[in-house]
Design a protein around this motif. Structure first.
Motif, PDB file in Angstrom:
ATOM      1  N   LEU A 167      17.834  28.095   0.560  1.00  0.00           N
ATOM      2  CA  LEU A 167      18.933  27.173   0.261  1.00  0.00           C
ATOM      3  C   LEU A 167      18.555  26.201  -0.846  1.00  0.00           C
ATOM      4  O   LEU A 167      17.437  25.688  -0.892  1.00  0.00           O
ATOM      5  CB  LEU A 167      19.326  26.408   1.520  1.00  0.00           C
ATOM      6  N   GLU A 168      19.500  25.936  -1.732  1.00  0.00           N
ATOM      7  CA  GLU A 168      19.291  25.029  -2.846  1.00  0.00           C
ATOM      8  C   GLU A 168      19.846  23.633  -2.513  1.00  0.00           C
ATOM      9  O   GLU A 168      20.422  23.419  -1.439  1.00  0.00           O
ATOM     10  CB  GLU A 168      19.955  25.597  -4.103  1.00  0.00           C
ATOM     11  N   MET A 208      14.637  15.962   1.728  1.00  0.00           N
ATOM     12  CA  MET A 208      14.058  17.276   2.003  1.00  0.00           C
ATOM     13  C   MET A 208      12.970  17.602   0.985  1.00  0.00           C
ATOM     14  O   MET A 208      12.958  17.075  -0.142  1.00  0.00           O
ATOM     15  CB  MET A 208      15.153  18.340   1.974  1.00  0.00           C
ATOM     16  N   VAL A 209      12.078  18.506   1.377  1.00  0.00           N
ATOM     17  CA  VAL A 209      11.002  18.973   0.486  1.00  0.00           C
ATOM     18  C   VAL A 209      11.486  20.245  -0.205  1.00  0.00           C
ATOM     19  O   VAL A 209      11.972  21.173   0.451  1.00  0.00           O
ATOM     20  CB  VAL A 209       9.723  19.254   1.283  1.00  0.00           C
ATOM     21  N   PHE A 210      11.335  20.295  -1.529  1.00  0.00           N
ATOM     22  CA  PHE A 210      11.792  21.452  -2.293  1.00  0.00           C
ATOM     23  C   PHE A 210      10.616  22.146  -2.971  1.00  0.00           C
ATOM     24  O   PHE A 210       9.669  21.505  -3.442  1.00  0.00           O
ATOM     25  CB  PHE A 210      12.837  21.026  -3.336  1.00  0.00           C
ATOM     26  N   VAL A 211      10.688  23.463  -3.014  1.00  0.00           N
ATOM     27  CA  VAL A 211       9.650  24.307  -3.609  1.00  0.00           C
ATOM     28  C   VAL A 211      10.343  25.328  -4.518  1.00  0.00           C
ATOM     29  O   VAL A 211      11.549  25.543  -4.406  1.00  0.00           O
ATOM     30  CB  VAL A 211       8.839  25.023  -2.493  1.00  0.00           C
ATOM     31  N   PRO A 212       9.547  25.988  -5.437  1.00  0.00           N
ATOM     32  CA  PRO A 212       8.124  25.816  -5.756  1.00  0.00           C
ATOM     33  C   PRO A 212       7.838  24.452  -6.390  1.00  0.00           C
ATOM     34  O   PRO A 212       8.768  23.710  -6.733  1.00  0.00           O
ATOM     35  CB  PRO A 212       7.838  26.942  -6.737  1.00  0.00           C
ATOM     36  N   LYS A 213       6.588  24.187  -6.561  1.00  0.00           N
ATOM     37  CA  LYS A 213       6.176  22.871  -7.024  1.00  0.00           C
ATOM     38  C   LYS A 213       6.761  22.552  -8.388  1.00  0.00           C
ATOM     39  O   LYS A 213       7.145  21.409  -8.673  1.00  0.00           O
ATOM     40  CB  LYS A 213       4.657  22.792  -7.074  1.00  0.00           C
ATOM     41  N   GLY A 234      15.492  27.764   8.903  1.00  0.00           N
ATOM     42  CA  GLY A 234      16.533  26.837   8.481  1.00  0.00           C
ATOM     43  C   GLY A 234      17.580  27.417   7.557  1.00  0.00           C
ATOM     44  O   GLY A 234      18.448  26.683   7.070  1.00  0.00           O
ATOM     45  N   THR A 235      17.537  28.725   7.328  1.00  0.00           N
ATOM     46  CA  THR A 235      18.499  29.328   6.402  1.00  0.00           C
ATOM     47  C   THR A 235      19.768  29.819   7.098  1.00  0.00           C
ATOM     48  O   THR A 235      20.705  30.248   6.421  1.00  0.00           O
ATOM     49  CB  THR A 235      17.851  30.501   5.633  1.00  0.00           C
ATOM     50  N   SER A 282      14.946  24.432  -0.637  1.00  0.00           N
ATOM     51  CA  SER A 282      14.554  23.552   0.458  1.00  0.00           C
ATOM     52  C   SER A 282      13.560  24.275   1.362  1.00  0.00           C
ATOM     53  O   SER A 282      13.850  25.367   1.873  1.00  0.00           O
ATOM     54  CB  SER A 282      15.784  23.137   1.276  1.00  0.00           C
ATOM     55  N   ALA A 283      12.389  23.705   1.556  1.00  0.00           N
ATOM     56  CA  ALA A 283      11.354  24.341   2.373  1.00  0.00           C
ATOM     57  C   ALA A 283      11.770  24.454   3.828  1.00  0.00           C
ATOM     58  O   ALA A 283      11.287  25.332   4.548  1.00  0.00           O
ATOM     59  CB  ALA A 283      10.051  23.554   2.265  1.00  0.00           C
ATOM     60  N   GLN A 284      12.656  23.598   4.294  1.00  0.00           N
ATOM     61  CA  GLN A 284      13.125  23.618   5.679  1.00  0.00           C
ATOM     62  C   GLN A 284      14.564  24.088   5.799  1.00  0.00           C
ATOM     63  O   GLN A 284      15.135  24.046   6.890  1.00  0.00           O
ATOM     64  CB  GLN A 284      13.020  22.209   6.293  1.00  0.00           C
TER      65      GLN A 284
END
Length: 408
Positions: free
Chosen positions: A349-350, A381-386, A183-184, A392-394
C-alpha cells in the motif's frame, strides 16, 4: 416448547390464518357463528335443512383439515416438528373428511416466503444451510468501496466465487491462497467474504478459522492436531453443505497438517457419504510478499501505474518464490499437486491508500476528520524502501491506533 419460541409461533400462526384466508373463512367469507345455534336450527327443521347442513359441515371439516395441513407444513419447514412418515400421512389422508384437499400452489408459495422470513431472524434448520446468503453483488460492492489498492485481489476473488457458486456440480472444493505483506487486506477480505456468504459471518457454524500458532503450536503433538483437524472439517461439512475454512498464518503451518487436509480439496467424486466439493478453503500467508513488492516497485520505477500489473505476470513470479525448498508451505502437496485454484496477490500500500484507510476508520467510528488529520495519520507510518519511501511497511494495520493518538 421453549419460551423464546412461543411468541414467534403465535406470530406465525396469525400469518397462517391470513395465508389460509380462502380456506378458514371460505371463498365467500362463510360466517362462523355459534355452532350450537346452527345445530339447533337444523334439529328443529329450520331454514337450513338437513341436506344443506351436512354439506356445510363437510365443507368446514375439510377447511379445518386444510388449515391443519398449512400449520403442519410450516412447522415442518421451520422447526422440523410435525414431520410425519409417508405411511402415517397416507393413513391420515384416508381418514380425512376430504382426501382431495391439498395445499394450494399460491398458499404454498406464501409459506415458503414466510419460513424464509423466519429463518432470517434465527436458526431454523439443523444443517445451517438456511443461513447461507451468497451475496456476491454485495461482496463486490464492498470490495470496491472498502478495499484500497488491490485491483487484482478484487477481480480474482469475485470471479472465483461467482464461477464456483454458479456451478451445479463443482469438480473439487474451491481453494484460494492469499499472499502479501501484513496489513495489505488479507484478513479484511476473508472477514468480508464470510459476512457475504453467511448471515452470521465468522460466527456461523459453517465457518471455521484456524490460526497456526494458536491452534497448532507444538510440533510434538502433530499427530493429535492432524486427527482433530480432520474431525473438525468432516463435522462442519456434514453440518453444512457449503462450508468455509480459513487458515491464517498458513506459512507457519506444519507441512504434515497441510498434507492431512489434502484429500478434502482433491478431485474426488466423494469421500464416503459426505460431499466436500462445496467447501471453500482460504489460506492467508505473508509468503510471496517480497516478490509481489518487487514487481510493484519495478512498475513504479518504469513509470507504469500499479493497475497495469496483470495477474498473468505476477502469478509466475509468485509461484517461483513459493517453490523455494526452504518453505514448509511449498513442500506440501498443495503446490505439488496443483490443489490451489487461485493465488491472490495483495500489493503493498502507498501513501494515498493509507489515507483512505484512515478516512474509513474515522467514518466507522463516527468521528469528524480533515485532510490534515488524514495526512498526519499517514505520516506516522513507516515507508520503504529507504530511498523511495513508497510502500507502507505495516500496510493499514495500525491505522486505528494512530487515530487514537490524535484524539483529545
Amino acid at each position: 416448547m421453549g419460551q423464546g419460541r412461543l411468541p414467534a409461533r403465535l406470530g406465525l400462526a396469525c400469518c397462517l390464518l391470513l395465508l389460509g384466508g380462502t380456506g378458514v373463512l371460505g371463498s365467500r367469507g362463510t360466517p362462523r357463528g355459534p355452532w350450537e345455534e346452527e345445530q339447533g336450527s337444523v334439529a328443529e327443521g329450520g331454514p337450513w335443512g338437513r341436506a344443506r347442513y351436512e354439506a356445510v359441515k363437510k365443507h368446514l371439516g375439510a377447511v379445518g383439515a386444510l388449515s391443519k395441513q398449512y400449520w403442519q407444513y410450516l412447522a415442518c419447514k421451520v422447526w422440523q416438528e410435525g414431520c410425519k412418515e409417508e405411511k402415517e400421512e397416507e393413513e391420515e389422508e384416508e381418514s380425512s373428511p376430504s382426501p382431495g384437499w391439498s395445499l394450494p400452489l399460491v398458499g404454498q408459495d406464501y409459506l415458503e416466503i414466510l419460513s424464509a422470513w423466519y429463518c432470517s431472524f434465527g436458526k431454523c434448520c439443523k444443517t445451517g444451510d438456511c443461513r447461507v446468503i451468497n451475496n456476491i453483488t454485495g461482496l463486490e460492492a464492498d470490495l470496491n468501496g472498502q478495499l484500497h489498492g488491490q485491483h487484482l485481489a478484487k477481480e480474482v476473488v469475485v470471479r472465483a466465487l461467482q464461477g464456483f457458486l454458479q456451478s451445479p456440480r463443482p469438480q473439487k472444493a474451491l481453494v484460494l491462497s492469499f499472499h502479501g505483506w501484513s496489513g495489505t487486506g488479507k484478513n479484511f477480505v476473508a472477514r468480508m467474504l464470510a459476512s457475504h456468504l453467511y448471515r452470521d459471518g465468522l460466527k456461523s457454524k459453517c465457518v471455521r478459522v484456524f490460526i497456526s500458532l494458536f491452534h497448532f503450536p507444538h510440533h510434538k503433538y502433530m499427530d493429535s492436531y492432524k486427527a482433530q483437524l480432520k474431525k473438525q472439517i468432516s463435522e462442519t461439512v456434514q453440518l453444512c453443505k457449503q462450508s468455509l475454512f480459513i487458515f491464517d498464518e498458513a506459512e507457519k503451518l506444519h507441512f504434515s497438517l497441510l498434507d492431512a487436509i489434502k484429500p478434502f480439496m482433491a478431485h474426488y467424486d466423494n469421500m464416503g457419504q459426505v460431499d466436500y466439493q462445496r467447501s471453500i478453503f482460504l489460506f492467508l500467508s505473508n509468503l510471496g510478499g517480497n516478490a509481489i513488492n518487487e514487481v510493484a516497485l519495478d512498475f513504479w520505477r518504469a513509470g507504469w501505474a500499479r493497475e497495469e500489473i496483470s495477474m498473468e505476470f505476477l502469478e509466475q513470479r509468485l509461484r517461483l518464490e513459493l517453490q523455494e525448498p526452504a518453505e514448509n508451505y511449498a513442500r506440501s502437496h498443495l503446490l505439488k499437486e496443483n490443489l490451489i485454484d487461485f493465488f491472490v496477490p495483495f500489493l503493498p500500500l502507498e501513501y494515498h491508500h493509507v489515507k483512505l484507510c484512515a478516512r474509513d476508520a474515522f467514518m466507522a467510528r463516527g468521528l469528524p476528520y480533515t485532510e490534515a488529520a488524514l495526512d498526519e495519520v499517514a505520516r506516522m507510518m513507516v515507508f520503504v524502501p529507504k530511498e523511495e519511501k513508497l510502500f507502507s511497511a505495516q500496510g493499514c494495520k495500525s491505522v486505528s491506533q494512530r487515530i487514537n493518538y490524535l484524539l483529545p
